[in-house]
Design a protein around this motif. Sequence first.
Motif, PDB file in Angstrom:
ATOM      1  N   ARG A   1      14.874 -25.513  -3.010  1.00  0.00           N
ATOM      2  CA  ARG A   1      14.119 -24.408  -3.883  1.00  0.00           C
ATOM      3  C   ARG A   1      12.968 -24.668  -4.644  1.00  0.00           C
ATOM      4  O   ARG A   1      12.081 -24.039  -4.528  1.00  0.00           O
ATOM      5  CB  ARG A   1      15.401 -23.860  -4.649  1.00  0.00           C
ATOM      6  N   ALA A   2      12.946 -26.000  -5.219  1.00  0.00           N
ATOM      7  CA  ALA A   2      11.802 -26.082  -6.120  1.00  0.00           C
ATOM      8  C   ALA A   2      10.576 -26.746  -5.219  1.00  0.00           C
ATOM      9  O   ALA A   2       9.510 -26.211  -5.497  1.00  0.00           O
ATOM     10  CB  ALA A   2      11.944 -27.326  -7.178  1.00  0.00           C
TER      11      ALA A   2
ATOM     12  N   ALA B   1      10.077 -25.174  -2.352  1.00  0.00           N
ATOM     13  CA  ALA B   1       9.538 -23.945  -1.830  1.00  0.00           C
ATOM     14  C   ALA B   1       8.709 -23.271  -2.974  1.00  0.00           C
ATOM     15  O   ALA B   1       7.474 -22.538  -2.619  1.00  0.00           O
ATOM     16  CB  ALA B   1      10.851 -22.828  -1.385  1.00  0.00           C
ATOM     17  N   GLU B   2       9.144 -23.412  -4.059  1.00  0.00           N
ATOM     18  CA  GLU B   2       8.172 -22.836  -5.445  1.00  0.00           C
ATOM     19  C   GLU B   2       6.908 -23.479  -5.427  1.00  0.00           C
ATOM     20  O   GLU B   2       5.826 -22.918  -5.626  1.00  0.00           O
ATOM     21  CB  GLU B   2       8.961 -22.899  -6.527  1.00  0.00           C
ATOM     22  N   ARG B   3       6.845 -25.000  -5.349  1.00  0.00           N
ATOM     23  CA  ARG B   3       5.803 -25.543  -5.362  1.00  0.00           C
ATOM     24  C   ARG B   3       4.590 -25.480  -4.345  1.00  0.00           C
ATOM     25  O   ARG B   3       3.545 -25.319  -4.378  1.00  0.00           O
ATOM     26  CB  ARG B   3       6.021 -27.180  -5.176  1.00  0.00           C
TER      27      ARG B   3
ATOM     28  N   GLU C   1       4.457 -22.521  -2.561  1.00  0.00           N
ATOM     29  CA  GLU C   1       4.389 -21.292  -2.767  1.00  0.00           C
ATOM     30  C   GLU C   1       4.700 -20.322  -1.270  1.00  0.00           C
ATOM     31  O   GLU C   1       3.939 -19.699  -0.606  1.00  0.00           O
ATOM     32  CB  GLU C   1       2.821 -21.005  -3.306  1.00  0.00           C
TER      33      GLU C   1
ATOM     34  N   ASP D   1       8.038 -18.772   1.227  1.00  0.00           N
ATOM     35  CA  ASP D   1       9.145 -18.397   1.395  1.00  0.00           C
ATOM     36  C   ASP D   1      10.213 -19.515   1.704  1.00  0.00           C
ATOM     37  O   ASP D   1       9.899 -20.142   2.647  1.00  0.00           O
ATOM     38  CB  ASP D   1       9.346 -17.019   2.328  1.00  0.00           C
ATOM     39  N   PRO D   2      11.570 -19.204   1.156  1.00  0.00           N
ATOM     40  CA  PRO D   2      12.554 -20.411   1.624  1.00  0.00           C
ATOM     41  C   PRO D   2      12.765 -20.523   2.927  1.00  0.00           C
ATOM     42  O   PRO D   2      13.017 -21.515   3.385  1.00  0.00           O
ATOM     43  CB  PRO D   2      13.710 -19.861   0.791  1.00  0.00           C
TER      44      PRO D   2
END
Length: 151
Positions: A57-58, A60-62, A64, A66-67
Amino acid sequence: MTAPQDSSHPPQRLGLLLAWHGAVTQTRMRKALSAAGLTPRHAMTLMHLEGGPISQRALAERLEVDPSVLVGILNDLERDGLADRRRDPADRRRHNVAITDAGSAVLGKTNAALDAVELGLFSGLSDQEQGVLRGLLARIDTHADDFDCQE
């Protein structure tokens, strides 16, 4: 009233100049990455994993993304033995992702190839000018959702 333009020199639209240089840069970077067998997304993912394991999850955020997009990237990297996903022992619902030794080796080759590209691209700029360029580029109003990787 605007001054007439010299017809021997086309107008230097800043956006078009940036697009031109970006396209040339992207072409050179893709060639360097393909020599290591990576796409830009694969390379960026490995670069984020270089610092140690991270939750999916982290990551995917880094990145930017979609998972669901990240799952495809990680499937490719796992298939090639470059990354590894494991359940988090503290929370079995969560996956942690780590770079493998093979991934680190490929990333080393990739970074060397990208260093050579950047050396050529920025050879006309001093270290200080490169810092100024980084600062100016950081201030351009762009968003990740505007990006089309075209992989």
